[in-house]
Enzyme design. Structure first.
Site, PDB file in Angstrom:
ATOM      1  N   ASP A 283       0.828  -1.188   0.000  1.00  0.00           N
ATOM      2  CA  ASP A 283       0.000   0.000   0.000  1.00  0.00           C
ATOM      3  C   ASP A 283       0.876   1.257   0.000  1.00  0.00           C
ATOM      4  OD1 ASP A 283      -2.714   1.187   0.434  1.00  0.00           O
ATOM      5  OD2 ASP A 283      -1.741   1.951   2.244  1.00  0.00           O
ATOM      6  N   GLU A 325       1.236  -0.314  -5.066  1.00  0.00           N
ATOM      7  CA  GLU A 325       0.046   0.516  -5.285  1.00  0.00           C
ATOM      8  C   GLU A 325       0.478   1.980  -5.405  1.00  0.00           C
ATOM      9  OE1 GLU A 325      -3.481   2.973  -3.722  1.00  0.00           O
ATOM     10  OE2 GLU A 325      -1.724   2.483  -2.508  1.00  0.00           O
TER      11      GLU A 325
HETATM   12  C1  GLC Z   1      -4.054   3.470  -0.284  1.00  0.00           C
HETATM   13  C2  GLC Z   1      -5.410   2.822  -0.103  1.00  0.00           C
HETATM   14  C3  GLC Z   1      -6.379   3.845   0.407  1.00  0.00           C
HETATM   15  C4  GLC Z   1      -5.868   4.387   1.720  1.00  0.00           C
HETATM   16  C5  GLC Z   1      -4.431   4.902   1.591  1.00  0.00           C
HETATM   17  C6  GLC Z   1      -3.804   5.130   2.938  1.00  0.00           C
HETATM   18  O1  GLC Z   1      -4.071   4.431  -1.258  1.00  0.00           O
HETATM   19  O2  GLC Z   1      -5.843   2.258  -1.305  1.00  0.00           O
HETATM   20  O3  GLC Z   1      -7.658   3.301   0.556  1.00  0.00           O
HETATM   21  O4  GLC Z   1      -6.692   5.429   2.142  1.00  0.00           O
HETATM   22  O5  GLC Z   1      -3.596   3.970   0.934  1.00  0.00           O
HETATM   23  O6  GLC Z   1      -3.454   3.925   3.531  1.00  0.00           O
END
Ligand code: GLC
Length: 651
Positions: A283, A325
């Site tokens: 993430d 991500e």
């Molecule tokens: C990523 C997740 C999102 C979250 C962020 C902070 O972008 O997909 O949902 O708010 O990380 O952890």
């Protein structure tokens, strides 16, 4: 730091201590030998100068050995099978879905009873949204983790998670989980100890007694949630310090300049590997390195750390692929696949966030030029890596592609973005737009905003159903399937979002929950009503039409190997600005995928096929299951509004 010449000695010490057997563990020793020079170098780039760099390096090697030793036999066998197939995750046989265990199935115990629904659809790859402990009301949908190893009781137990994974593996399914690398919940033990005054744990975070450094950081750091969590620091009364909180106030950023943090989080990464995770979603990796005077995003050190993680995973839990991500600017996303010497050796996957957003751009504008202007970036993905391709996910849709791409299409970036925001957000006095979404994280200072809403609502189904407008219902279903088809055939691992397979529209009940009301992304995270889902079996219902259409799209993809991600996509020339078309090739086989993004019939000259030098007199459309006869160049293939075709040349 250990000089390279002493690495062998270090190994010996650790092997002896851990009981590594030269014969039995030969393969592991060999893999470690192969990767250790790189691990050593990458680690050194970040931590060589740190006073504890050396001792932590030794701990890191121990962590690798321990993770290898605790890997289940079955998982090792799976690792070997994956290695034999080459890059297993490029296969067209995989199709994914992201879902919240509680909102989809209730809990981990009831989850297996829902697998047949997914199997029927053709989904065999599950992204379970965060299931580890996260405080209710301050959870950010599970992305504020207070214990990386304890399943949150509202989902069940770790044993139930493992048993679900085993069940999935036995059915030929794959598991994807998140590691929230950038931050912890302020209820995490490390943060609690930091609050209690423990300086060892205060060093796990960015905490400052004085505003001067936070102020300096703030000068260059953008805000992620400007409405609900403005700024990047939060005052903590217990410590009497400002803590860096890039996301919400309750998410404390981890300090990766500290090698103890890296080692501790690497242990968690490998712990997930040993749970049997097939794809680990890291993430928010763009944020893991902070440096004054920068935006604190996409910094070179963040890439070094990801490369280091990848090397370590290859040694200890090699069957686990890595997804970064990184929802950032197009050219920055590409770097997460690795560059230079590390090309295809960083993240195995990234989200094709640029293409996803551009699909929505095309749907709103009915035109394809901005999307085409972005391809020179997107097509640079290295061989052996892959995209997560998707239409919707749990997050907002960011319009993060570059202004020059919009300008290249002859549009004014400001006006175009304003048009998109107006098109998708419902403000009550909406003009022609059928979409029902909302702006997320509007920033009045920059004019930026992102978009929330379900696939169905953004495609007009919500409005059409309220109005009982049958032709509009038909058209929105057509749009939903076209949007899904576009990402399913594009190349990459298609990741559906739960609920979209049966046309869930926005759920506004989050507004009554104080733990969610500040975050309108909850409007597109439905609680599944299985009675509604069962309407997929009644001919002609909305659920039936969307479910069976999506299922057929996945079937088509699975029946043709050329839909594997072999970097085998090329875009067709834009003979008609409303029609996006790409060709997928493998050997002599090819498939033309065409999508009409406009609400009017579109005409495409037959020359569009012939100019590729691969003329064929007849084409078979896998979608409408009909044969198409190719005419002369001044005649046209006619695509109905929002129509699409998956055309294979016939001999
Ligand atoms: C990523 C997740 C999102 C979250 C962020 C902070 O972008 O997909 O949902 O708010 O990380 O952890």
């Amino acid at each position: 730091m250990y000089p390279e010449s002493l690495l062998a000695q270090l190994f010996q010490e650790i092997f002896l201590e851990k009981g590594i057997d030269e014969k039995k563990d030969r393969n592991f020793i060999q893999t470690l030998n192969e990767h250790l020079p790189k691990i050593h170098r990458l680690y050194g780039e970040i931590y060589a100068a740190h006073p504890e760099g050396e001792s932590q390096f030794k701990s890191l090697v121990k962590v690798l050995v321990e993770a290898y030793q605790s890997r289940e036999k079955g998982l090792r066998k799976r690792d070997e099978e994956k290695a034999k197939t080459g890059t297993w995750f490029l296969s067209n046989q995989l199709a994914g879905m992201s879902l919240y265990v509680d909102r989809f199935a209730g809990n981990l115990k009831t989850m297996p009873s829902k697998l047949p629904h997914l199997e029927e659809l053709g989904v065999n790859f599950l992204h379970l949204m965060p299931v580890f402990e996260s405080p209710q009301g301050e959870s950010d949908g599970g992305y504020a983790v207070s214990d990386f190893r304890k399943v949150d009781p509202r989902f069940g137990t770790l044993e139930e998670l493992i048993s679900l994974r085993k069940k999935m593996h036995s059915k030929g399914m794959y598991l994807m989980l998140d590691i929230v690398l950038n931050h912890t919940s302020h209820h995490h033990e490390w943060a609690q100890k930091a609050k209690g005054g423990d300086s060892y744990y205060q060093d796990f975070f960015y905490a400052y007694g004085h505003r001067s450094i936070p102020d300096e950081f703030e000068r260059d750091m953008p805000e992620i949630f400007p409405e609900s969590a403005p700024g990047n620091f939060t005052w903590n009364e217990e410590m009497g310090k400002w803590v860096m909180t890039v996301f919400h106030r309750y998410q404390w950023d981890l300090n990766y300049t500290n090698p103890h943090v890296f080692r501790a989080m690497l242990e968690n990464v490998l712990f997930y590997g040993n749970l049997g995770v097939d794809l680990l979603r890291i993430d928010a990796p763009a944020f893991i390195w902070k440096q004054l005077g920068t935006s604190c995003q996409n910094l070179p050190q963040a890439h070094t750390l990801l490369r280091l993680i990848k090397q370590c995973v290859q040694v200890a839990t090699p069957g686990m692929a890595i997804l970064g991500e990184a929802i950032v600017a197009p050219k920055e996303i590409m770097k997460y696949f690795g560059t230079g010497e590390f090309i295809a050796q960083e993240c195995d996957f990234a989200y094709n966030a640029t293409q996803m957003a551009l699909q929505w751009d095309m749907l709103a504008s009915g035109e394809t030029q901005v999307m085409l202007a972005a391809q020179h970036q997107i097509l640079q993905k290295p061989y052996g890596t892959s995209w997560i391709t998707y239409t919707r996910c749990h997050d907002d849709i960011g319009l993060g592609y570059d202004d020059y791409m919009i300008a290249q299409a002859g549009k004014d970036p400001y006006v175009h973005r304003k048009f998109l925001k107006d098109y998708f957000s419902f403000s009550g006095d909406q003009w022609m737009s059928p979409a029902r979404g909302a702006l997320f994280s509007s920033n009045p200072k920059t004019g930026d905003a992102r978009i929330s809403g379900t696939l169905a609502s953004l495609c007009g189904l919500e409005k059409a159903l309220i109005e009982g407008n049958e032709p509009a219902i038909d058209q929105s279903i057509q749009k939903i399937l076209m949007m899904q088809a576009h990402s399913i055939f594009l190349g990459g691992l298609p990741m559906l979002f739960y609920g979209d397979e049966v046309g869930y529209t926005n759920d506004y009940s989050y507004q009554n929950d104080p733990g969610k009301s500040y975050d309108n992304r909850w409007m597109h995270r439905p609680v599944i009503d299985w009675e509604k889902v069962s309407r997929k079996n009644e001919n002609g219902t909305v659920e039936n039409r969307i479910f069976s259409g999506t299922k057929r799209l996945l079937q088509i993809r699975k029946s043709h190997e050329l839909f594997s991600d072999l970097s085998n996509i090329s875009w067709m020339s834009p003979h008609n600005i409303h029609v996006a078309g790409f060709v997928r090739r493998m050997g002599n086989a090819r498939m033309y995928c065409l999508f009409n993004f406009s609400d009017k019939a579109a005409y495409l000259t037959w020359y569009a096929f012939r100019e590729l030098g691969e003329g064929s007199a007849r084409l078979w459309d896998h979608w409408t299951e009909s044969e198409v006869e190719v005419g002369p160049d001044h005649e046209y293939l006619i695509l109905e509004p929002y129509g699409f075709r998956v055309l294979e040349p016939k001999a």
